[in-house]
Scaffold this motif. Sequence first.
Motif: not given
Length: 204
Positions: A1-21
């Motif tokens: 899946x292709x995902x766009x993430x905004x706020x990826x350097x924040x506390x929750x956003x960085x965790x979402x980014x990690x899970x997606x990758x």
Amino acid sequence: MRIAVFGATGRVGSEILRLALEDGHHVKALVRRRKLDEHPNLEMIVGDVKNLADVAATVAGADAVFSAIGTDRTTTLTEAMPLIIASMHANNVRRIITIGTAGILNSRLTPGLLRYRGGDSKRKLTFAAEQHEAVYRLLEETELDWTIVCPTYLPDGEARGDYRIEKDFLPEGGKEITVGDTAHFAYRQLKETEFVRNRAGIAY
């Protein structure tokens, strides 16, 4: 899946980014500067979330959007969300999962009001809740498949998995939820439909 993430350097956003990758998804993240670790499935777009061209470039080609943009005593969130919505419409992207706040869930004390207006929340400062309510109202007016994940007090901490969720309300007696579990639940919404076009209250 292709995902766009905004706020990826924040506390929750960085965790979402990690899970997606970790799951092998391809992610585009809009960042103010290159501070994320390089990854073969990560495309960093350096820009401004308040700039339509930068937002549109991030959303282009996405199957779903995550927004974990904070308020930080600024109007960044409410300035960015109309641009995200417009870019989603332009690119025929329907699914968006955002991180909100428990203040915009329904009040148990005062039916018809939100928690931050109904006396449920003890926070005296309402700016963040007002910003998140504005985003909620914006999304309500769209045809998008949105979900707003609404954590209460949000300490750092790993995912434990023993949280409770309730549609449009904070689970009774809920006091806190870790960053890890908030991200875990939000990420799960990529594959789940129970909370489409709803707010999800989350707490232990």
